[in-house]
Motif scaffolding. Structure first.
Motif, PDB file in Angstrom:
ATOM      1  N   HIS A   1       0.701  -1.218   0.072  1.00  0.00           N
ATOM      2  CA  HIS A   1      -0.001   0.002  -0.115  1.00  0.00           C
ATOM      3  C   HIS A   1       0.954   1.246  -0.233  1.00  0.00           C
ATOM      4  CE1 HIS A   1      -3.486  -2.341   0.549  1.00  0.00           C
ATOM      5  NE2 HIS A   1      -2.890  -2.900   1.785  1.00  0.00           N
ATOM      6  N   THR A   2       1.994   1.131   0.429  1.00  0.00           N
ATOM      7  CA  THR A   2       2.932   2.527   0.441  1.00  0.00           C
ATOM      8  C   THR A   2       4.152   2.201  -0.474  1.00  0.00           C
ATOM      9  OG1 THR A   2       4.128   1.525   2.318  1.00  0.00           O
ATOM     10  CG2 THR A   2       2.105   2.873   2.667  1.00  0.00           C
ATOM     11  N   LYS A   3       3.937   1.594  -1.518  1.00  0.00           N
ATOM     12  CA  LYS A   3       5.177   1.215  -2.427  1.00  0.00           C
ATOM     13  C   LYS A   3       5.737   2.587  -3.173  1.00  0.00           C
ATOM     14  CE  LYS A   3       2.440   0.289  -6.598  1.00  0.00           C
ATOM     15  NZ  LYS A   3       2.283  -0.709  -7.682  1.00  0.00           N
ATOM     16  N   GLU A   4       6.898   2.892  -3.308  1.00  0.00           N
ATOM     17  CA  GLU A   4       7.524   4.052  -4.052  1.00  0.00           C
ATOM     18  C   GLU A   4       6.773   4.266  -5.366  1.00  0.00           C
ATOM     19  OE1 GLU A   4       9.651   6.503  -3.353  1.00  0.00           O
ATOM     20  OE2 GLU A   4       9.685   5.694  -1.386  1.00  0.00           O
ATOM     21  N   ILE A   5       6.373   5.367  -5.863  1.00  0.00           N
ATOM     22  CA  ILE A   5       5.670   5.774  -7.003  1.00  0.00           C
ATOM     23  C   ILE A   5       6.529   6.499  -7.899  1.00  0.00           C
ATOM     24  CG2 ILE A   5       3.374   5.570  -6.120  1.00  0.00           C
ATOM     25  CD1 ILE A   5       3.271   8.458  -6.145  1.00  0.00           C
ATOM     26  N   ASP A   6       6.791   6.305  -9.085  1.00  0.00           N
ATOM     27  CA  ASP A   6       7.645   6.914  -9.980  1.00  0.00           C
ATOM     28  C   ASP A   6       7.132   8.319 -10.311  1.00  0.00           C
ATOM     29  OD1 ASP A   6       9.406   7.730 -11.977  1.00  0.00           O
ATOM     30  OD2 ASP A   6       9.124   5.874 -13.212  1.00  0.00           O
ATOM     31  N   LEU A   7       7.995   9.286 -10.004  1.00  0.00           N
ATOM     32  CA  LEU A   7       7.499  10.725 -10.142  1.00  0.00           C
ATOM     33  C   LEU A   7       7.888  11.237 -11.372  1.00  0.00           C
ATOM     34  CD1 LEU A   7       8.116  12.296  -6.669  1.00  0.00           C
ATOM     35  CD2 LEU A   7       5.945  11.696  -7.727  1.00  0.00           C
ATOM     36  N   VAL A   8       8.606  10.675 -12.135  1.00  0.00           N
ATOM     37  CA  VAL A   8       9.209  10.998 -13.543  1.00  0.00           C
ATOM     38  C   VAL A   8       8.064  10.345 -14.491  1.00  0.00           C
ATOM     39  CG1 VAL A   8      11.014  10.793 -15.304  1.00  0.00           C
ATOM     40  CG2 VAL A   8      11.396  11.270 -12.767  1.00  0.00           C
ATOM     41  N   ASP A   9       8.041   9.047 -14.543  1.00  0.00           N
ATOM     42  CA  ASP A   9       7.222   8.390 -15.525  1.00  0.00           C
ATOM     43  C   ASP A   9       5.886   8.129 -15.006  1.00  0.00           C
ATOM     44  OD1 ASP A   9       5.859   6.907 -17.792  1.00  0.00           O
ATOM     45  OD2 ASP A   9       7.298   5.180 -17.578  1.00  0.00           O
ATOM     46  N   ARG A  10       5.036   8.900 -15.042  1.00  0.00           N
ATOM     47  CA  ARG A  10       3.575   8.822 -14.314  1.00  0.00           C
ATOM     48  C   ARG A  10       2.495   8.212 -15.232  1.00  0.00           C
ATOM     49  NH1 ARG A  10       2.584  14.275 -10.869  1.00  0.00           N
ATOM     50  NH2 ARG A  10       4.994  14.494 -10.250  1.00  0.00           N
ATOM     51  N   ASP A  11       2.918   7.682 -16.424  1.00  0.00           N
ATOM     52  CA  ASP A  11       2.060   6.836 -17.208  1.00  0.00           C
ATOM     53  C   ASP A  11       2.888   5.568 -17.712  1.00  0.00           C
ATOM     54  OD1 ASP A  11      -0.073   5.685 -18.469  1.00  0.00           O
ATOM     55  OD2 ASP A  11      -0.294   7.368 -20.145  1.00  0.00           O
ATOM     56  N   PRO A  12       3.258   4.666 -16.867  1.00  0.00           N
ATOM     57  CA  PRO A  12       4.281   3.573 -17.320  1.00  0.00           C
ATOM     58  C   PRO A  12       3.458   2.648 -18.162  1.00  0.00           C
ATOM     59  CG  PRO A  12       3.434   3.401 -14.939  1.00  0.00           C
ATOM     60  CD  PRO A  12       2.979   4.625 -15.322  1.00  0.00           C
ATOM     61  N   LYS A  13       2.089   2.254 -18.117  1.00  0.00           N
ATOM     62  CA  LYS A  13       1.475   1.620 -18.919  1.00  0.00           C
ATOM     63  C   LYS A  13       0.894   2.283 -20.283  1.00  0.00           C
ATOM     64  CE  LYS A  13       0.346  -1.521 -15.351  1.00  0.00           C
ATOM     65  NZ  LYS A  13      -0.837  -2.165 -14.373  1.00  0.00           N
ATOM     66  N   ARG A  14       1.178   3.570 -20.404  1.00  0.00           N
ATOM     67  CA  ARG A  14       0.715   4.169 -21.636  1.00  0.00           C
ATOM     68  C   ARG A  14      -0.738   4.075 -22.026  1.00  0.00           C
ATOM     69  NH1 ARG A  14       5.210   5.977 -20.156  1.00  0.00           N
ATOM     70  NH2 ARG A  14       7.188   5.414 -21.148  1.00  0.00           N
ATOM     71  N   ILE A  15      -1.511   4.225 -20.925  1.00  0.00           N
ATOM     72  CA  ILE A  15      -2.911   4.518 -20.884  1.00  0.00           C
ATOM     73  C   ILE A  15      -3.572   5.737 -21.713  1.00  0.00           C
ATOM     74  CG2 ILE A  15      -3.237   2.330 -19.259  1.00  0.00           C
ATOM     75  CD1 ILE A  15      -4.516   4.621 -17.349  1.00  0.00           C
ATOM     76  N   ASN A  16      -2.680   6.713 -21.451  1.00  0.00           N
ATOM     77  CA  ASN A  16      -3.424   7.964 -21.852  1.00  0.00           C
ATOM     78  C   ASN A  16      -2.393   8.666 -22.878  1.00  0.00           C
ATOM     79  OD1 ASN A  16      -5.418   8.448 -20.059  1.00  0.00           O
ATOM     80  ND2 ASN A  16      -4.356   8.867 -18.714  1.00  0.00           N
ATOM     81  N   GLU A  17      -1.639   7.861 -23.698  1.00  0.00           N
ATOM     82  CA  GLU A  17      -0.847   8.401 -24.594  1.00  0.00           C
ATOM     83  C   GLU A  17      -1.400   9.046 -25.826  1.00  0.00           C
ATOM     84  OE1 GLU A  17       2.370   5.940 -26.846  1.00  0.00           O
ATOM     85  OE2 GLU A  17       3.325   6.698 -25.134  1.00  0.00           O
ATOM     86  N   ASP A  18      -2.196   8.476 -26.262  1.00  0.00           N
ATOM     87  CA  ASP A  18      -3.043   9.109 -27.565  1.00  0.00           C
ATOM     88  C   ASP A  18      -4.156  10.079 -27.191  1.00  0.00           C
ATOM     89  OD1 ASP A  18      -1.744   7.061 -28.685  1.00  0.00           O
ATOM     90  OD2 ASP A  18      -3.356   5.808 -28.949  1.00  0.00           O
ATOM     91  N   VAL A  19      -4.767   9.968 -25.764  1.00  0.00           N
ATOM     92  CA  VAL A  19      -5.765  10.508 -25.414  1.00  0.00           C
ATOM     93  C   VAL A  19      -5.517  12.279 -25.353  1.00  0.00           C
ATOM     94  CG1 VAL A  19      -7.841  10.958 -24.026  1.00  0.00           C
ATOM     95  CG2 VAL A  19      -6.961   8.760 -24.460  1.00  0.00           C
ATOM     96  N   VAL A  20      -4.737  12.551 -24.566  1.00  0.00           N
ATOM     97  CA  VAL A  20      -4.481  13.954 -23.806  1.00  0.00           C
ATOM     98  C   VAL A  20      -3.315  14.394 -24.250  1.00  0.00           C
ATOM     99  CG1 VAL A  20      -5.805  13.530 -21.852  1.00  0.00           C
ATOM    100  CG2 VAL A  20      -3.507  12.821 -21.674  1.00  0.00           C
ATOM    101  N   LYS A  21      -2.481  13.951 -25.518  1.00  0.00           N
ATOM    102  CA  LYS A  21      -1.297  14.651 -25.749  1.00  0.00           C
ATOM    103  C   LYS A  21      -1.490  15.521 -27.095  1.00  0.00           C
ATOM    104  CE  LYS A  21       3.085  12.692 -27.342  1.00  0.00           C
ATOM    105  NZ  LYS A  21       3.944  11.636 -27.628  1.00  0.00           N
ATOM    106  N   VAL A  22      -1.889  16.917 -26.444  1.00  0.00           N
ATOM    107  CA  VAL A  22      -2.433  17.688 -27.309  1.00  0.00           C
ATOM    108  C   VAL A  22      -1.417  18.748 -27.191  1.00  0.00           C
ATOM    109  CG1 VAL A  22      -4.233  19.283 -28.100  1.00  0.00           C
ATOM    110  CG2 VAL A  22      -4.915  17.143 -27.273  1.00  0.00           C
ATOM    111  N   ASP A  23      -0.667  19.211 -28.302  1.00  0.00           N
ATOM    112  CA  ASP A  23       0.310  20.206 -28.315  1.00  0.00           C
ATOM    113  C   ASP A  23      -0.500  21.602 -29.229  1.00  0.00           C
ATOM    114  OD1 ASP A  23       2.128  19.039 -26.845  1.00  0.00           O
ATOM    115  OD2 ASP A  23       2.736  18.015 -28.646  1.00  0.00           O
TER     116      ASP A  23
END
Length: 151
Positions: free
Chosen positions: A18-40
């Motif tokens: 429940h208290t494992k370390e989270i990655d603050l650099v790569d916040r989408d390691p499974k790439r579930i939002n890669e296509d959706v919110v990548k708007v430049d």
């Protein structure tokens, strides 16, 4: 002593889940939002050849778009992130609870009850249909088909 140590190790392992370390650099390691919110800026605003605004306007528009998108997202996530995390946590806990305590037991109960029906159905089929089909097979068993080519 050995039992106390293994119990302590189990508590540590359970706590770490429940208290494992989270990655603050790569916040989408499974790439579930890669296509959706990548708007430049270039995906939304573009000037075709021959229709250019002033360079200063273009640079300022780019900076304004990028900074406002960045800070609006941060502000919305600061205000709504934790309440929505609680909501989603509650929803997925509810789904898990229903699946564990209602869906799976209902399916298991259905499978147990359907076995009884299946045996009765099988018995009826073997009792009534098997003799009928055996009789039909004996009647039709001597039918011979011959093909002749007439010229």
């Amino acid at each position: 002593m050995a039992e106390e140590r293994t119990e302590l190790e189990e508590r540590i392992i359970i706590k770490d889940q429940h208290t494992k370390e989270i990655d603050l650099v790569d916040r989408d390691p499974k790439r579930i939002n890669e296509d959706v919110v990548k708007v430049d800026f270039e995906d939304v605003i573009a000037e075709p050849v021959g229709t250019y605004s002033f360079d200063g306007v273009w640079k300022t528009s780019y900076t304004t778009f990028t900074v406002s998108k960045y800070w609006c997202y941060r502000l919305l996530s600061a205000i709504l992130g934790i309440p929505l995390a609680v909501l989603w946590g509650f929803l997925f806990a509810l789904i898990s609870f229903c699946h564990i305590w209602a869906v799976v037991p209902c399916i298991k109960s259905y499978l147990i009850e359907i076995q009884c029906v299946s045996r009765i159905y099988s018995l009826c089929i073997h009792t009534f249909c098997d003799p009928l089909f055996e009789a039909l097979s004996k009647i039709c068993g001597n039918i011979r088909v011959a093909l002749r080519k007439e010229i």
